[in-house]
Design a protein around this motif. Structure first.
Motif, PDB file in Angstrom:
ATOM      1  N   ARG C  26       0.824  -1.200   0.000  1.00 46.68           N
ATOM      2  CA  ARG C  26       0.000   0.000   0.000  1.00 46.68           C
ATOM      3  C   ARG C  26       0.862   1.256   0.000  1.00 46.68           C
ATOM      4  NH1 ARG C  26      -3.851   0.068   4.858  1.00 46.68           N
ATOM      5  NH2 ARG C  26      -4.174  -2.112   4.372  1.00 46.68           N
ATOM      6  N   ASP C  27       1.967   1.153   0.760  1.00 49.76           N
ATOM      7  CA  ASP C  27       2.817   2.326   0.940  1.00 49.76           C
ATOM      8  C   ASP C  27       3.843   2.395  -0.189  1.00 49.76           C
ATOM      9  OD1 ASP C  27       4.438   4.336   1.993  1.00 49.76           O
ATOM     10  OD2 ASP C  27       3.792   3.776   4.017  1.00 49.76           O
TER      11      ASP C  27
ATOM     12  N   PRO D  89      10.281   3.957  18.488  1.00 47.42           N
ATOM     13  CA  PRO D  89       9.219   4.933  18.700  1.00 47.42           C
ATOM     14  C   PRO D  89       7.919   4.477  18.052  1.00 47.42           C
ATOM     15  CG  PRO D  89      11.216   5.974  17.901  1.00 47.42           C
ATOM     16  CD  PRO D  89      11.418   4.529  17.792  1.00 47.42           C
ATOM     17  N   PRO D  90       6.793   4.859  18.619  1.00 46.46           N
ATOM     18  CA  PRO D  90       5.515   4.337  18.109  1.00 46.46           C
ATOM     19  C   PRO D  90       5.129   4.887  16.742  1.00 46.46           C
ATOM     20  CG  PRO D  90       5.161   5.927  19.840  1.00 46.46           C
ATOM     21  CD  PRO D  90       6.614   5.658  19.826  1.00 46.46           C
ATOM     22  N   PHE D  91       5.733   6.004  16.340  1.00 45.16           N
ATOM     23  CA  PHE D  91       5.276   6.623  15.096  1.00 45.16           C
ATOM     24  C   PHE D  91       6.094   6.203  13.885  1.00 45.16           C
ATOM     25  CE2 PHE D  91       7.828   9.447  17.744  1.00 45.16           C
ATOM     26  CZ  PHE D  91       8.953   9.574  16.948  1.00 45.16           C
ATOM     27  N   VAL D  92       7.081   5.313  14.083  1.00 42.51           N
ATOM     28  CA  VAL D  92       7.935   4.977  12.942  1.00 42.51           C
ATOM     29  C   VAL D  92       7.289   3.880  12.100  1.00 42.51           C
ATOM     30  CG1 VAL D  92      10.003   5.543  14.208  1.00 42.51           C
ATOM     31  CG2 VAL D  92       9.202   3.198  14.185  1.00 42.51           C
ATOM     32  N   ASP D  93       7.818   3.760  10.883  1.00 46.61           N
ATOM     33  CA  ASP D  93       7.424   2.666  10.002  1.00 46.61           C
ATOM     34  C   ASP D  93       8.292   1.467  10.381  1.00 46.61           C
ATOM     35  OD1 ASP D  93       6.438   2.540   6.640  1.00 46.61           O
ATOM     36  OD2 ASP D  93       7.305   0.893   7.750  1.00 46.61           O
ATOM     37  N   LYS D  94       7.694   0.502  11.116  1.00 41.64           N
ATOM     38  CA  LYS D  94       8.502  -0.520  11.774  1.00 41.64           C
ATOM     39  C   LYS D  94       9.408  -1.278  10.809  1.00 41.64           C
ATOM     40  CE  LYS D  94       6.623  -0.567  16.087  1.00 41.64           C
ATOM     41  NZ  LYS D  94       5.648   0.446  15.749  1.00 41.64           N
ATOM     42  N   LEU D 179      16.349   5.461   3.741  1.00 41.66           N
ATOM     43  CA  LEU D 179      15.262   4.725   4.377  1.00 41.66           C
ATOM     44  C   LEU D 179      15.177   5.016   5.870  1.00 41.66           C
ATOM     45  CD1 LEU D 179      15.463   1.303   2.542  1.00 41.66           C
ATOM     46  CD2 LEU D 179      13.923   3.195   2.143  1.00 41.66           C
ATOM     47  N   ALA D 180      16.349   5.114   6.530  1.00 41.14           N
ATOM     48  CA  ALA D 180      16.317   5.408   7.968  1.00 41.14           C
ATOM     49  C   ALA D 180      15.639   6.751   8.211  1.00 41.14           C
ATOM     50  CB  ALA D 180      17.732   5.418   8.530  1.00 41.14           C
ATOM     51  N   SER D 184      11.875   7.101  10.105  1.00 40.02           N
ATOM     52  CA  SER D 184      11.812   7.686  11.432  1.00 40.02           C
ATOM     53  C   SER D 184      10.637   8.629  11.587  1.00 40.02           C
ATOM     54  CB  SER D 184      13.094   8.446  11.734  1.00 40.02           C
ATOM     55  OG  SER D 184      14.157   7.563  11.818  1.00 40.02           O
ATOM     56  N   ASN D 185      10.104   9.114  10.479  1.00 39.09           N
ATOM     57  CA  ASN D 185       8.901   9.943  10.527  1.00 39.09           C
ATOM     58  C   ASN D 185       9.115  11.163  11.411  1.00 39.09           C
ATOM     59  OD1 ASN D 185       6.410  10.733   9.925  1.00 39.09           O
ATOM     60  ND2 ASN D 185       5.329   9.135  11.029  1.00 39.09           N
TER      61      ASN D 185
END
Lengths: 227, 99, 208, 411
Positions: C26-27, D89-94, D179-180, D184-185
């Motif tokens: 999706r991403d 962190p909870p907001f990252v793209d795991k 990518l890192a 990390s958003n």
């Protein structure tokens, strides 16, 4: 090294004087009686924009320092083998800070608070809340009680300072009408727990200024009366 | 690897890429799918070149590399341009020309 | 089946799986990572197929240039992920007949031919001369046998030799030999690409 | 794949990996200590291993001065990274967040595979030389019998596309940054990633451009052959090293490689003063440690690349091994032998000397890089780009044209 009455390096006054003198402006000149002039640096020439000559000259400088110090270290090493090495032989200007204090460490530094005492070892504080009001960080908490002596109106039942919130501005010192709170030069205020960073009255009433290197005791390590 | 297996894999990747081109809305993913199709062709070329022992297939792959690089450069320029106009790169937003 | 064949199939299947992931994710960045995965696996496949130059260039060009450019643009434009991949779209009306058509073509035309050609590789260590023409006789002795100024692998005659196939010398010999015109024209294509992308993205005066 | 080949390959692998990982650890210490020595400081000297000694009045006294001039700081760094909390962190793209560090480490480790660190050698003869000196003649015979007189390479992978492999691995390393930062958003990370990607792509362009001149001179991209071609000596005293043919490109290529490594003065993607820690702001514990480790390993890898392309690889001028097939083919009037300025020496002496010379050159280059890192202030972003596109790219293009013309004229 000779020291003045504050325990400072003898060069200290001249250093202070040098810093108080007007500093020359960037690439300009200062002559007495004239205004400061500021000049922007000229545009880099083609050769300078290559960066390479400047980089090489910079590398030459740092490399010369490096090799000079390495020679010094080599001498130190041979002395160390024979057991005659001193710290000065390392040729470094480093001071092992918490172990060794700089001689010109200012005695008028603002650090840990101390509550001054009367002659009968009671705190001088009259719990007037002036310091707590003046404190911009709201880190002083006082609980007042009635003093048995009719000459003295109040005394602090509790006097807590959250030292981790304190910004060491010295306003409490200024605000105090009876000179009951002062800031000492002690800046080694560390601990591993946040709760222990609240200094209570008994702890604030004492301070050991001649803390030797061997003891090396931080305030948080001492037994606390209220624990 | 026999040649029909090479062709089967190449065909599968080509169809995957084609499906991506036709079914995805994100313009960048569409471009990536095109890359996938080009790669399936490359794969077939290398496989055939290996089978025939002829390096000419490798030259062809190099040409496809050049085309792919140019395609992505131009394609990304177009994507940036479209994003500037609509603040979006979903191709559904670019249907003004539709009758 | 020896180890290299097993690896060849493994990497091919992984590459095909990566291709599916490109379409399914999706991403957009996940798609790009899947594309990179595909490219790296294909490079491994090429290396196992003895196309060493192609394998290296696959990583350099696809990995280092194309996919990174895609990731860069995704970051630059701050593309949000789609809510869902809408699988029921009018695109199917085009996609299905096309897939069927290609499958038909594949089954009817390519498979019989490729099945007939499914012999062992034609790479040889023998003398690759055809039809009595003068050509490089021995490809690993460092001697220019046929006297055309190109020794060993640099001579296109040796392209089929085991030691030469897929090497930089062999492919380079082809590029600057029989294929020199397409090679030069491709540079014009690259130049057009550079100029075109600058022209497209450069802001006109007064544009925001 | 015969057994001796596998044994040599495993030994090569052990050497390369051991060398790189140890260099990665050592350089963390060297960086601090050298920076300290350059700045009249003492540097890392506190970490110690406590040694129990018997105290005077019985019991145990812990000796805490075993610091080895701070060498244990490298060890404690690693332990610290491993022991810290690995916080995601909870907001990252795991998914992308977790794979990004590997894109930093793996290319750095893999690049060294094609660098020849000792050239062709005959392990059988070499080992029997060594064991013969010690006196273990029977063991020498066994080993000689195992390896025979066959020539092997002191190089992990003797690839035909060696130099292209280095570029391939280097270009894969860009993904770590991009990518890192994206995963990390975080605004700092994304800025760092954008800067890093554009800087590394730009410098990769003229990194390739600047090495083309050398490729024109050598006429091959095979690292093994390039290394062998630098073993000759011109006019009796000028070593035929790459730096002699391409002195300007030596600096340009070094600049490009250092910019690829993203360290000061090219630390735009990290830029502590502006972007916290740039693209790895959100990373913690060993994931962050992998980025740091990759950076330090890359210092050693860059040194290896520079040495093998420009500084004669493992060669010592005037020293030739019997296995240098290219050299003996160039000089048909000489008979192949292990020579040291004309004098005959055992094979083992030449090979061990060569490995040592390679290591010394690499260490010197690491020193030079760290010297640069502690000397120069950091560039501004536009200065980095201008230096790349407006100065170094034209220089390398002009150099390429001149080199091609000269080579054409000389042939």
């Amino acid at each position: 090294m000779s020291e003045d009455k504050f325990g400072r390096n003898e060069d200290f006054p001249s250093i202070v004087q040098a810093q108080l003198l007007p500093q020359p402006a960037y690439q300009g000149e200062f002559t007495e009686g004239s205004l400061f002039t500021y000049r922007n640096p000229s545009k880099l020439t083609w050769m300078e924009r290559l960066y390479l000559p400047a980089i090489l000259s910079g590398l030459k400088l740092t490399a010369s320092v490096f090799f000079g110090n390495m020679a010094q270290w080599t001498i130190w090493f041979f002395k160390w083998i024979t057991g005659r090495a001193t710290e000065a032989d390392k040729g470094a200007t480093t001071i092992y800070y918490p172990d060794v204090m700089r001689p010109d460490f200012s005695p008028i530094n603002r650090g840990k608070h101390i509550l001054t005492l009367r002659e009968n070892d009671d705190p001088q504080c009259v719990a007037c809340y002036m310091c707590a009001t003046a404190c911009p960080a709201f880190c002083i908490h006082i609980v007042a009680g009635e003093h048995p002596d009719p000459q003295i109106e109040k005394y602090p039942v509790r006097f807590d300072i959250e030292i981790d919130k304190c910004i060491f501005c010295g306003y409490c010192e200024e605000a105090c009408p009876v000179d009951a709170i002062r800031l000492t030069p002690d800046v080694h205020l560390v601990d591993f727990k946040r709760e222990r960073m609240v200094y209570d009255k008994e702890f604030l009433m004492s301070w050991n200024p001649t803390r030797s290197q061997e003891e090396h005791v931080y305030p948080g390590d001492r037994p606390r009366t209220s624990d | 690897m026999p040649l029909d297996h090479v062709f089967a894999f190449a065909f599968f990747m080509l169809m995957t890429g084609a499906a991506g081109v036709m079914l995805r809305r994100n313009l960048i993913v569409v471009l990536m799918s095109v890359e996938l199709m080009l790669n399936s062709v490359n794969f077939a070329f290398v496989g055939v070149a290996r089978q025939l022992g002829d390096s000419a297939g490798h030259v062809m792959v190099l040409m496809i590399f050049v085309v792919a690089a140019v395609e992505v450069a131009i394609g990304m320029a177009i994507v940036v341009n479209m994003f500037r106009q609509r603040e979006s790169i979903a191709i559904d937003n670019f249907n003004v020309m539709r009758g | 089946m020896d180890a290299s064949t097993v690896l060849l199939y493994l990497f091919t299947i992984l590459a095909a799986g990566g291709g599916v992931a490109v379409v399914m994710q999706r991403d957009a960045v996940h798609s790009a990572v899947a594309l990179l995965f595909t490219m790296l696996n294909l490079a491994a496949v090429y290396a196992l197929m003895q196309a060493h130059l192609i394998a290296a260039l696959q990583v350099v060009i696809y990995g280092g240039a194309i996919v990174i450019l895609i990731v860069y643009i995704i970051m630059l434009l701050d593309v949000r992920s789609e809510d869902a991949v809408r699988w029921f779209r009018t695109g199917w009306l085009v996609a299905l007949p096309m897939v069927l058509l290609f499958a038909l073509l594949f089954g009817r035309a390519i498979l019989p031919v490729s099945a007939r050609a499914s012999t062992e590789s034609l790479l040889t260590g023998d003398i690759p001369c055809v039809g009595g023409a003068k050509c490089e006789q021995v490809c690993d002795d460092g001697v220019d046998t046929d006297g055309d100024g190109l020794t060993d692998c640099k001579d296109p005659d040796c392209g089929r030799h085991m030691a030469c196939y897929g090497t930089v010398e062999s492919v380079g010999g082809h590029l600057l030999g029989p294929f020199v015109l397409p090679f030069e024209v491709s540079s014009i294509l690259l130049l057009a690409g550079i100029v075109g992308s600058i022209l497209l993205t450069a802001r006109q005066e007064g544009e925001r | 794949m015969d057994a001796p080949f596998v044994v040599v390959a495993i030994l090569n692998l052990a050497f390369v990996l051991g060398f790189l990982i140890n260099m990665g650890g050592m350089l963390t210490w060297v960086e601090r200590k050298q920076g300290a020595v350059m700045a009249n400081r003492i540097g890392a000297n506190r970490a110690y291993i406590p040694i129990p000694l018997p105290a005077k009045g019985g019991g145990i006294r812990w000796y805490k001065r075993f610091t080895m001039i701070g060498l244990f700081h490298a060890l404690t760094d690693g332990l610290k990274m491993l022991a810290k909390e690995d916080y995601t962190p909870p907001f990252v793209d795991k998914f992308v967040y977790n794979i990004a560090p590997w894109f930093a480490v793996v290319p750095a480790l893999v690049t060294f595979a094609v660098i020849p660190f000792g050239g062709p050698f005959q392990p059988g003869i070499m080992m029997s030389d060594v064991l013969g000196v010690v006196g273990l003649n029977s063991a020498a015979d066994v080993i000689h019998g195992f390896f025979g007189d066959t020539t092997y390479q002191l190089q992990l992978a003797n690839l035909n596309v060696g130099l292209l492999f280095i570029f391939a691995a280097g270009s894969t390393g860009i993904f770590a940054t991009a990518l890192a930062g994206w995963a990390s958003n975080n605004k700092f990370s994304t800025m760092g990633a954008l800067r890093g990607a554009s800087q590394m792509i730009s410098y990769e362009v003229f990194m390739g451009m600047s090495i083309l001149g050398l490729l024109v001179v050598y006429g091959t991209v095979d690292m093994n052959l390039i290394a062998q071609m630098q073993g000759d000596v011109h006019f009796g005293f000028i070593p035929s090293w790459g730096v002699v043919y391409q002195p300007v490109m030596f600096f340009v290529f070094l600049t490009a490689l250092m910019a690829e490594n993203k360290r000061v003065p090219f630390d735009m993607p990290e830029a502590e003063s502006e972007l916290v820690a740039g693209y790895f702001t959100e990373y913690s514990a060993m994931k962050m440690g992998l980025f740091m480790m990759a950076e330090f390993i890359e210092i050693a890898v860059i040194s290896g690349i520079m040495v093998s392309l420009f500084l004669g690889a493992y060669h010592i001028p005037g020293v030739h091994a019997v296995t240098d097939s290219w050299y003996w083919a160039q000089h048909p009037e000489l008979t192949a032998a292990n020579t040291f300025w004309g004098a005959e020496v055992p094979h083992a002496v030449v090979i061990i000397g060569r490995v040592l010379s390679f290591l010394i050159k690499v260490v010197l280059f690491c020193w030079l890089q760290i010297l640069t890192r502690w000397t120069l202030p950091k560039f501004r972003y536009d200065q980095v780009m201008r230096l790349g596109w407006k100065v170094l790219l034209p220089i390398s293009l002009v150099n390429l044209v001149i080199t091609a013309a000269v080579v054409l004229a000389l042939n």
